[in-house]
Design an enzyme around this catalytic site. Structure first.
Site, PDB file in Angstrom:
ATOM      1  N   ASP A  61       0.835  -1.204   0.000  1.00 33.95           N
ATOM      2  CA  ASP A  61       0.000   0.000   0.000  1.00 33.95           C
ATOM      3  C   ASP A  61       0.872   1.258   0.000  1.00 33.95           C
ATOM      4  OD1 ASP A  61      -2.112  -1.710   0.276  1.00 33.95           O
ATOM      5  OD2 ASP A  61      -2.271  -1.456   2.451  1.00 33.95           O
TER       6      ASP A  61
HETATM    7  N1  URA Z   1      -1.215  -5.832   4.158  1.00 31.90           N
HETATM    8  C1  URA Z   1      -1.714  -4.580   4.109  1.00 31.90           C
HETATM    9  O1  URA Z   1      -2.733  -4.293   4.697  1.00 31.90           O
HETATM   10  N2  URA Z   1      -1.032  -3.657   3.385  1.00 31.90           N
HETATM   11  C2  URA Z   1       0.130  -3.916   2.741  1.00 31.90           C
HETATM   12  O2  URA Z   1       0.701  -3.016   2.120  1.00 31.90           O
HETATM   13  C3  URA Z   1       0.637  -5.219   2.810  1.00 31.90           C
HETATM   14  C4  URA Z   1      -0.048  -6.163   3.530  1.00 31.90           C
END
Ligand code: URA
Length: 255
Positions: free
Chosen positions: A117
């Site tokens: 993310d």
């Molecule tokens: N889980 C999440 O919520 N975000 C990420 O970026 C990776 C794993």
């Protein structure tokens, strides 16, 4: 495991511009294509470009081996090739010598193995080898991913014990936006403090870690991927920096 670093001969020829999908079989029938001195007729034959010698009609072909890079992703960057005007893409941080591989028309196109993310930091792998990234992301391989997590609320000792148990069993995760609900696979939760922990999961659903904690009534406020398989993020890499992986490190990804 060595097979994962090999590629099909037809894929190699197509991606390096030597042949096309339609012509590759004919090339193998009509020309003397050799791998380590043996004539190959099968387009699915797998080669390791780092170690196998390939020749066509006696002429040695120096085919560039695939690229494998580890990056310490910086928070506030996106795992997309297109800049959205708000955040820089992770591709703008890879060393300039690989920029040609980011070109849409490049035969050997670099891509990230999965995504993190925008606000997530840490270990991100880039490669030009599509077979390799599919294997790493394939749920059948159960590749472990470990995250360092900081939570909004502190949890009592009792709740920490309960959550450890709950995460090890798997539980219901509600749908989010267009993403379906699911039952999480058994995961390993290790508490550091009342509001921080390490979580190891073997799947990579959309917002997985955030959704897991949200389903248990808390909120992730900081997230960093610290390892994939047995390969840990090189802590010497500053945020946004990257370096190539050795073949020993590549095999650690699947252990
Ligand atoms: N889980 C999440 O919520 N975000 C990420 O970026 C990776 C794993």
């Amino acid at each position: 495991m060595e097979g994962i670093f090999k590629e099909r001969l037809d894929t190699v020829f197509i991606r390096r511009g030597i042949s096309t999908h339609r012509r590759v079989r004919r090339l193998l029938q009509k020309h003397n294509v050799c791998v380590n001195g043996s004539r190959i007729l099968e387009s699915g034959f797998r080669v390791n470009l780092a170690s196998d010698a390939i020749s066509i009609d006696g002429i040695k072909k120096n085919l560039a081996p695939d690229i494998y890079i580890m990056m310490n992703k910086k928070a506030g960057t996106i795992c997309s090739t297109k800049d959205d005007g708000l955040y820089k893409t992770v591709y703008s941080f890879i060393p300039q010598k690989y920029f040609d591989y980011t070109n849409e028309n490049s035969l050997q196109k670099i891509h990230t193995v999965g995504r993190l993310d925008t606000d997530t930091e840490g270990l991100l792998i880039f490669t030009t080898n599509g077979d390799f990234s599919h294997s790493l992301a394939n749920p059948l391989f159960h590749v472990k991913k470990t995250y360092y997590v900081e939570l909004e609320k502190s949890e009592s000792e009792e709740k920490r014990k309960f959550l450890k148990e709950k995460f090890s069993e798997g539980f219901f995760i509600p749908a989010e936006k267009n993403e379906k609900e699911f039952i999480s696979r058994p995961a390993i939760l290790e508490w550091n403090r009342a509001s921080s922990c390490r979580l190891t999961i073997t799947e990579g659903k959309f917002h997985q870690v955030k959704r897991m904690f949200c389903a248990q009534g808390n909120r992730v406020v900081f997230l960093k991927r610290i390892s994939i398989g047995s390969l840990a993020l090189d802590e010497k890499l500053e945020a946004g920096d990257s370096r190539e992986l050795s073949s020993e490190e590549l095999s650690l990804l699947f252990k």
